[in-house]
Scaffold this motif. Structure first.
Motif, short mmCIF file in Angstrom:
data_model
loop_
_atom_site.label_atom_id
_atom_site.label_comp_id
_atom_site.label_asym_id
_atom_site.label_seq_id
_atom_site.Cartn_x
_atom_site.Cartn_y
_atom_site.Cartn_z
N PRO A 92 -3.33 26.94 -37.90
CA PRO A 92 -2.85 27.31 -36.56
C PRO A 92 -3.44 28.61 -36.04
N TYR A 93 -3.95 29.44 -36.94
CA TYR A 93 -4.50 30.73 -36.53
C TYR A 93 -5.99 30.85 -36.82
N ARG A 94 -6.63 29.72 -37.01
CA ARG A 94 -8.07 29.73 -37.31
C ARG A 94 -8.87 30.45 -36.23
N SER A 95 -8.52 30.26 -34.99
CA SER A 95 -9.28 30.87 -33.90
C SER A 95 -9.17 32.39 -33.89
N GLN A 96 -8.20 32.92 -34.62
CA GLN A 96 -8.02 34.38 -34.70
C GLN A 96 -8.35 34.88 -36.11
N LYS A 327 1.11 29.78 -47.24
CA LYS A 327 2.06 29.43 -46.18
C LYS A 327 2.88 30.64 -45.75
N GLN A 328 3.21 31.52 -46.69
CA GLN A 328 4.00 32.70 -46.34
C GLN A 328 3.23 33.63 -45.40
N ALA A 329 1.91 33.69 -45.57
CA ALA A 329 1.08 34.46 -44.64
C ALA A 329 1.13 33.84 -43.25
N ARG A 330 1.11 32.51 -43.21
CA ARG A 330 1.19 31.84 -41.90
C ARG A 330 2.56 32.07 -41.25
N LEU A 331 3.63 32.06 -42.05
CA LEU A 331 4.96 32.32 -41.51
C LEU A 331 5.09 33.75 -40.98
N LEU A 332 4.42 34.69 -41.65
CA LEU A 332 4.39 36.05 -41.11
C LEU A 332 3.71 36.07 -39.76
N MET A 333 2.59 35.36 -39.64
CA MET A 333 1.90 35.28 -38.35
C MET A 333 2.83 34.70 -37.28
N ASP A 334 3.61 33.70 -37.67
CA ASP A 334 4.57 33.11 -36.73
C ASP A 334 5.58 34.15 -36.25
#
Length: 443
Positions: A92-96, A327-334
């Motif tokens: 979900p954050y690949r573009s960033q 996944k926890q890194a992605r949840l932080l981004m969320d």
């Protein structure tokens, strides 16, 4: 009597919600700075270091011959690269995202001692970059410096990644305790319930006014005017994040069964502190190196064992554990995406935050520290060269400062030096600390 009298210890209780900034530096400074919260429109970069234990599965094995992290690509710059099983969590954050390759710690096979080096200089003797930047990029409460959150690390400071000049920083595995240090204890907050943040400070100034004359009284009158204006300003710019954040309540915070809940709680506290403007730098260390805990119903064996097939871990457990950590890194981004930025009205916190995601080793099976996994993510106030909609994979071999039989690598201390230069400071590291080109947009 001078204005310094306003900085007496009693005011720390009154101004607990402001993180003690007024008590620490004087009300005059606090008022001047706090009135800018959410109003200046000037972007201020925030930085979060997010460190995973036991590697990110960069080496191949079994049915995953290319590993779990990234597709290997030859050449410097790529937008058409594949995210593998673990890194897919960041889609979900690949573009960033700017994924880096050809990175190394100071030595190739440091193994589980990598925690002493990953955020520091090559010899592992100086303060870590997060600590140094936390002292340079201060928020409303400069005494916080860089927040250090340590879910599931336990009480042993021998296995942590963040260091001051004096040695390892104190661990904080209890999210409630972390919350109290940042936002104040329950007793302090309950006394302020129903009252404006500055009401009691206002009364304090009025009391002092009766005891001074001449120029000192004129100074107090100016500060009274400032308080009254600030109360009006704050009524207009109140940050709902600061109003609604609540203290986590997880009694068994070291129990593997509660690990995911504890991890999320730490991320929420850190994100709230950044959104409230209390700090601008934070580090989340997900667990100690050689992580000895499972993950509730997700992973029944120790995370460290899951990364080693010779310690009973299966391919499936290795995959499950690495995906969970990413996944926890992605949840932080969320979390960062969901919260408002404290400095630019209408922007999200993520738009002005750089997340630095890595581990203390490349792969837990081999325990190697060359070709380290490192990704820089987030809006970062437009400073990150993330490559647009497809994200970017950048091979740093051509800028190497370390070359041996394993290849040409850039050592981590140069990444930290480059990041320090970006925010207008430097790292006190010996050896090569030359800027790595192609990571950030320098003015």
């Amino acid at each position: 009597m001078t204005m310094a009298m306003l900085a007496n210890p009693g005011r720390r209780r009154v101004l607990g919600l402001a993180g003690g900034a007024a008590a620490a530096l004087g009300l005059g400074w606090f008022l001047k700075d706090y009135t800018q919260l959410g109003r200046s429109g000037v972007a201020k970069l925030k930085i979060v270091f997010f460190v995973t234990p036991d590697g990110l599965g960069a080496a191949g094995r079994g049915s995953f011959p290319h590993g779990l992290w990234l597709e290997k690509k030859v050449g410097a710059d790529h937008s058409d690269f594949a995210l593998l099983e673990a890194s897919k969590e960041l889609e979900p954050y690949r573009s960033q995202a700017l994924f880096l390759s050809s990175l190394s710690l100071g030595q190739n096979f440091i193994g589980h001692n990598g925690h002493n080096f990953v955020l520091r200089d090559n010899p592992g003797t100086k303060a870590s970059v997060d600590y140094l930047l936390g002292r340079h990029l201060t928020g409303l409460n400069p005494t916080l410096g860089g927040i250090f959150a340590t879910p599931s690390v336990g009480s042993n400071e021998a296995f942590i990644v963040s260091h001051s000049e004096a040695g390892p920083r104190s661990v904080m595995p209890d999210p409630a305790r972390l919350f109290q240090i940042i936002f104040g204890a329950k007793s302090s907050r309950s006394e302020l319930k129903g009252a404006h943040l500055l009401d009691l400070a206002n009364e304090d100034i009025k009391t002092l006014r009766q005891k001074v004359t001449g120029s000192e009284r004129q100074k107090l009158d100016l500060h009274l005017d400032s308080v009254e204006q600030t109360q009006k300003d704050l009524a207009e710019i109140q940050n709902p994040t600061c109003e609604s954040i609540s203290e986590p309540d997880i009694p068994n915070f070291l129990d593997a069964a509660n690990r995911e809940q504890v991890q999320v709680a730490h991320a929420k506290v850190v994100a709230a502190a950044l959104s409230c403007g209390l700090a601008r730098v934070a580090t989340i260390q997900q667990g100690r190196t050689t992580d000895q805990r499972g993950i509730g119903d997700i992973l029944s064996i120790a995370s460290h064992s899951a990364s080693h097939s010779n310690m009973g871990g299966t391919i499936e457990e290795w995959l499950t554990s690495r995906k969970w950590f990413v996944k926890q890194a992605r949840l932080l981004m969320d979390q960062l995406k969901a919260l408002p930025d404290p400095d630019v009205a209408g922007d999200t916190l993520l738009q002005h935050t750089l997340v630095v995601f890595t581990s203390e080793m490349s792969d837990g099976q081999l325990e190697n520290s060359y070709d380290m996994p490192l990704v820089l993510m987030g809006g970062a106030s437009g400073l990150l060269q993330s490559g647009g909609n497809s994200g970017r994979l950048f091979d740093l071999a051509s800028q190497a400062d370390k070359t041996d039989y394993l290849g040409s690598m850039v050592t981590y201390q140069r990444i930290w030096s480059t990041l320090a230069q970006l925010v207008g400071t430097s790292v006190p590291y010996g050896g090569n600390i030359d800027r790595v080109d192609g990571l950030f947009n320098f003015s």
